[in-house]
Write a protein that holds these residues in place. Structure first.
Motif, PDB file in Angstrom:
ATOM      1  N   GLU A   1      26.657   4.958  34.536  1.00 15.90           N
ATOM      2  CA  GLU A   1      26.018   5.729  33.455  1.00 15.90           C
ATOM      3  C   GLU A   1      27.052   6.220  32.435  1.00 15.90           C
ATOM      4  O   GLU A   1      26.770   6.288  31.245  1.00 15.90           O
ATOM      5  CB  GLU A   1      25.258   6.933  34.034  1.00 15.90           C
ATOM      6  CG  GLU A   1      23.954   6.541  34.709  1.00 15.90           C
ATOM      7  CD  GLU A   1      23.340   7.705  35.499  1.00 15.90           C
ATOM      8  OE1 GLU A   1      22.571   7.431  36.434  1.00 15.90           O
ATOM      9  OE2 GLU A   1      23.644   8.873  35.184  1.00 15.90           O
TER      10      GLU A   1
ATOM     11  N   ILE B   1      28.682   1.275  26.960  1.00 15.33           N
ATOM     12  CA  ILE B   1      27.968  -0.003  27.035  1.00 15.33           C
ATOM     13  C   ILE B   1      28.836  -1.151  26.490  1.00 15.33           C
ATOM     14  O   ILE B   1      28.732  -2.295  26.933  1.00 15.33           O
ATOM     15  CB  ILE B   1      26.593   0.093  26.314  1.00 15.33           C
ATOM     16  CG1 ILE B   1      25.729  -1.140  26.591  1.00 15.33           C
ATOM     17  CG2 ILE B   1      26.733   0.321  24.827  1.00 15.33           C
ATOM     18  CD1 ILE B   1      25.219  -1.250  28.003  1.00 15.33           C
ATOM     19  N   GLU B   2      29.735  -0.837  25.569  1.00 18.56           N
ATOM     20  CA  GLU B   2      30.639  -1.849  24.987  1.00 18.56           C
ATOM     21  C   GLU B   2      31.588  -2.447  26.018  1.00 18.56           C
ATOM     22  O   GLU B   2      32.228  -3.459  25.743  1.00 18.56           O
ATOM     23  CB  GLU B   2      31.499  -1.232  23.868  1.00 18.56           C
ATOM     24  CG  GLU B   2      30.745  -0.766  22.646  1.00 18.56           C
ATOM     25  CD  GLU B   2      30.066   0.589  22.854  1.00 18.56           C
ATOM     26  OE1 GLU B   2      30.439   1.331  23.807  1.00 18.56           O
ATOM     27  OE2 GLU B   2      29.138   0.900  22.085  1.00 18.56           O
TER      28      GLU B   2
ATOM     29  N   ILE C   1      30.629  -3.121  29.298  1.00 19.17           N
ATOM     30  CA  ILE C   1      29.853  -3.493  30.494  1.00 19.17           C
ATOM     31  C   ILE C   1      29.390  -4.950  30.470  1.00 19.17           C
ATOM     32  O   ILE C   1      28.952  -5.462  29.442  1.00 19.17           O
ATOM     33  CB  ILE C   1      28.624  -2.549  30.630  1.00 19.17           C
ATOM     34  CG1 ILE C   1      29.085  -1.150  31.057  1.00 19.17           C
ATOM     35  CG2 ILE C   1      27.583  -3.111  31.608  1.00 19.17           C
ATOM     36  CD1 ILE C   1      27.970  -0.119  31.133  1.00 19.17           C
TER      37      ILE C   1
ATOM     38  N   TYR D   1      19.585  -6.186  35.822  1.00 18.83           N
ATOM     39  CA  TYR D   1      19.363  -5.707  34.452  1.00 18.83           C
ATOM     40  C   TYR D   1      18.341  -4.567  34.421  1.00 18.83           C
ATOM     41  O   TYR D   1      18.515  -3.587  33.694  1.00 18.83           O
ATOM     42  CB  TYR D   1      18.845  -6.848  33.563  1.00 18.83           C
ATOM     43  CG  TYR D   1      19.886  -7.525  32.709  1.00 18.83           C
ATOM     44  CD1 TYR D   1      20.806  -8.419  33.273  1.00 18.83           C
ATOM     45  CD2 TYR D   1      19.950  -7.296  31.334  1.00 18.83           C
ATOM     46  CE1 TYR D   1      21.747  -9.062  32.495  1.00 18.83           C
ATOM     47  CE2 TYR D   1      20.900  -7.931  30.547  1.00 18.83           C
ATOM     48  CZ  TYR D   1      21.785  -8.816  31.120  1.00 18.83           C
ATOM     49  OH  TYR D   1      22.719  -9.448  30.345  1.00 18.83           O
TER      50      TYR D   1
ATOM     51  N   LYS E   1      20.743   3.547  32.220  1.00 17.11           N
ATOM     52  CA  LYS E   1      21.259   3.850  30.881  1.00 17.11           C
ATOM     53  C   LYS E   1      20.181   4.413  29.954  1.00 17.11           C
ATOM     54  O   LYS E   1      20.450   4.713  28.794  1.00 17.11           O
ATOM     55  CB  LYS E   1      21.832   2.573  30.247  1.00 17.11           C
ATOM     56  CG  LYS E   1      23.242   2.203  30.731  1.00 17.11           C
ATOM     57  CD  LYS E   1      24.270   3.111  30.073  1.00 17.11           C
ATOM     58  CE  LYS E   1      25.688   2.663  30.326  1.00 17.11           C
ATOM     59  NZ  LYS E   1      26.654   3.719  29.995  1.00 17.11           N
TER      60      LYS E   1
ATOM     61  N   PHE F   1      17.719   2.744  28.621  1.00 17.92           N
ATOM     62  CA  PHE F   1      17.406   1.771  27.565  1.00 17.92           C
ATOM     63  C   PHE F   1      16.172   0.984  27.967  1.00 17.92           C
ATOM     64  O   PHE F   1      15.929   0.762  29.150  1.00 17.92           O
ATOM     65  CB  PHE F   1      18.545   0.744  27.410  1.00 17.92           C
ATOM     66  CG  PHE F   1      19.825   1.266  26.842  1.00 17.92           C
ATOM     67  CD1 PHE F   1      19.835   2.141  25.770  1.00 17.92           C
ATOM     68  CD2 PHE F   1      21.042   0.831  27.357  1.00 17.92           C
ATOM     69  CE1 PHE F   1      21.043   2.597  25.233  1.00 17.92           C
ATOM     70  CE2 PHE F   1      22.245   1.278  26.832  1.00 17.92           C
ATOM     71  CZ  PHE F   1      22.238   2.161  25.758  1.00 17.92           C
TER      72      PHE F   1
ATOM     73  N   MET G   1      18.859  -3.384  26.447  1.00 16.20           N
ATOM     74  CA  MET G   1      19.945  -3.689  27.385  1.00 16.20           C
ATOM     75  C   MET G   1      20.386  -5.144  27.196  1.00 16.20           C
ATOM     76  O   MET G   1      21.589  -5.439  27.134  1.00 16.20           O
ATOM     77  CB  MET G   1      19.431  -3.471  28.812  1.00 16.20           C
ATOM     78  CG  MET G   1      20.522  -3.482  29.855  1.00 16.20           C
ATOM     79  SD  MET G   1      21.446  -1.927  29.819  1.00 16.20           S
ATOM     80  CE  MET G   1      22.945  -2.449  30.596  1.00 16.20           C
TER      81      MET G   1
ATOM     82  N   LEU H   1      22.380  -5.571  23.956  1.00 10.44           N
ATOM     83  CA  LEU H   1      23.721  -4.972  23.969  1.00 10.44           C
ATOM     84  C   LEU H   1      24.693  -5.815  24.804  1.00 10.44           C
ATOM     85  O   LEU H   1      25.845  -6.018  24.418  1.00 10.44           O
ATOM     86  CB  LEU H   1      23.648  -3.535  24.488  1.00 10.44           C
ATOM     87  CG  LEU H   1      22.901  -2.573  23.552  1.00 10.44           C
ATOM     88  CD1 LEU H   1      22.587  -1.258  24.253  1.00 10.44           C
ATOM     89  CD2 LEU H   1      23.699  -2.328  22.269  1.00 10.44           C
ATOM     90  N   ILE H   2      24.223  -6.310  25.935  1.00 12.76           N
ATOM     91  CA  ILE H   2      25.094  -7.140  26.777  1.00 12.76           C
ATOM     92  C   ILE H   2      25.356  -8.483  26.080  1.00 12.76           C
ATOM     93  O   ILE H   2      26.467  -9.018  26.136  1.00 12.76           O
ATOM     94  CB  ILE H   2      24.469  -7.361  28.177  1.00 12.76           C
ATOM     95  CG1 ILE H   2      24.242  -6.026  28.890  1.00 12.76           C
ATOM     96  CG2 ILE H   2      25.340  -8.305  29.024  1.00 12.76           C
ATOM     97  CD1 ILE H   2      25.467  -5.346  29.440  1.00 12.76           C
TER      98      ILE H   2
ATOM     99  N   ASN I   1      28.116  -8.068  23.657  1.00  9.34           N
ATOM    100  CA  ASN I   1      29.421  -8.113  24.337  1.00  9.34           C
ATOM    101  C   ASN I   1      29.808  -9.559  24.640  1.00  9.34           C
ATOM    102  O   ASN I   1      30.958  -9.962  24.468  1.00  9.34           O
ATOM    103  CB  ASN I   1      29.376  -7.322  25.654  1.00  9.34           C
ATOM    104  CG  ASN I   1      29.197  -5.828  25.453  1.00  9.34           C
ATOM    105  OD1 ASN I   1      29.317  -5.342  24.326  1.00  9.34           O
ATOM    106  ND2 ASN I   1      28.905  -5.118  26.524  1.00  9.34           N
TER     107      ASN I   1
END
Ligand SMILES: [Zn+2]
Length: 221
Positions: A170, A174-175, A177, A192, A199, A201, A206, A209-210, A213
């Motif tokens: 937590e 997130i950047e 992960i 997920y 989180k 989200f 989610m 965001l992943i 990355n």
């Protein structure tokens, strides 16, 4: 449609809705040369000192395959494999290879986080490091976030008996992960879902965001 990213797995997990990076050399699969995404590395448990040149020859060929998107898993393990002093140069040689071909490194690390931290410091900014199966304390998490490494969380987010790891997840930006199912029967979709709820989200957020990355690390977008 935004795909799920399974950053590290030892299982065939090919579905239209996901990108699964299969660990090539530790996976006993037929037709694995047809995998759309894989990683290749010399796992510390599988280092064969007498045949290390042969192992690097195999790796060097695989690394140039366009479906090979990362080097690893490779790294350091104080509980298994040859002495750590032998593991270090083999790990660093794989980092050098990753830098040369501009692909990230998927890291296996057991009880050697101080050594790993010094190695990452030396190579910081030249390649991305993804510490797979992350299940360490807050201090270790913080140390590697500061170094710009990625922490990849797996089925332990669901199955750990106490909430320590979930609390660390937590707090992890997130950047930094990624998510994976490694050798667990738990699916990446379930991981997920748990990650998104921890989180706070929506699942789709989610995934976005992943995926961002992933694009940053793997396509340098
Ligand atoms: Zn693994």
């Amino acid at each position: 449609l935004i795909p799920y990213i399974n950053i590290h797995t030892h299982q065939i997990d090919v579905h239209a809705d996901r990108i699964s990076i299969v660990d090539y050399l530790t996976t006993a699969l037929e037709q694995k040369e047809q995998l759309p995404f894989f990683s290749a590395g010399i796992h510390p448990w599988l280092i064969d000192i007498a045949n290390i040149n042969l192992q690097f020859n195999t790796l060097n060929v695989l690394a140039l395959n366009s479906n090979c998107v990362a080097i690893g898993e490779c790294g350091l393990d104080k509980l298994k494999g040859p002495d750590i002093s032998l593991q270090i140069p083999i790990f660093e040689k794989q980092i050098a290879l990753a830098q040369q071909i501009k692909k990230p490194v998927i890291v296996h690390c057991v009880k050697a986080f101080d050594v790993l931290s010094n190695i990452i410091k030396k190579h910081q900014g030249k390649t991305s490091f993804i510490i797979h199966g992350f299940n360490q304390n807050e201090q270790v998490a913080h140390q590697f976030i500061k170094l710009g490494a990625y922490l990849s969380f797996g089925a332990a987010l669901i199955h750990e008996k106490n909430d320590r790891l979930r609390a660390i997840f937590e707090q992890t930006p997130i950047e930094n992960i990624f998510l994976e199912n490694d050798d667990s029967p738990t699916s990446i979709n379930q991981i997920y879902e748990r990650a998104a709820s921890l989180k706070n989200f929506e699942l789709d957020v989610m995934k976005e965001l992943i995926f961002a990355n992933f694009k940053k690390v793997f396509t340098h977008e």
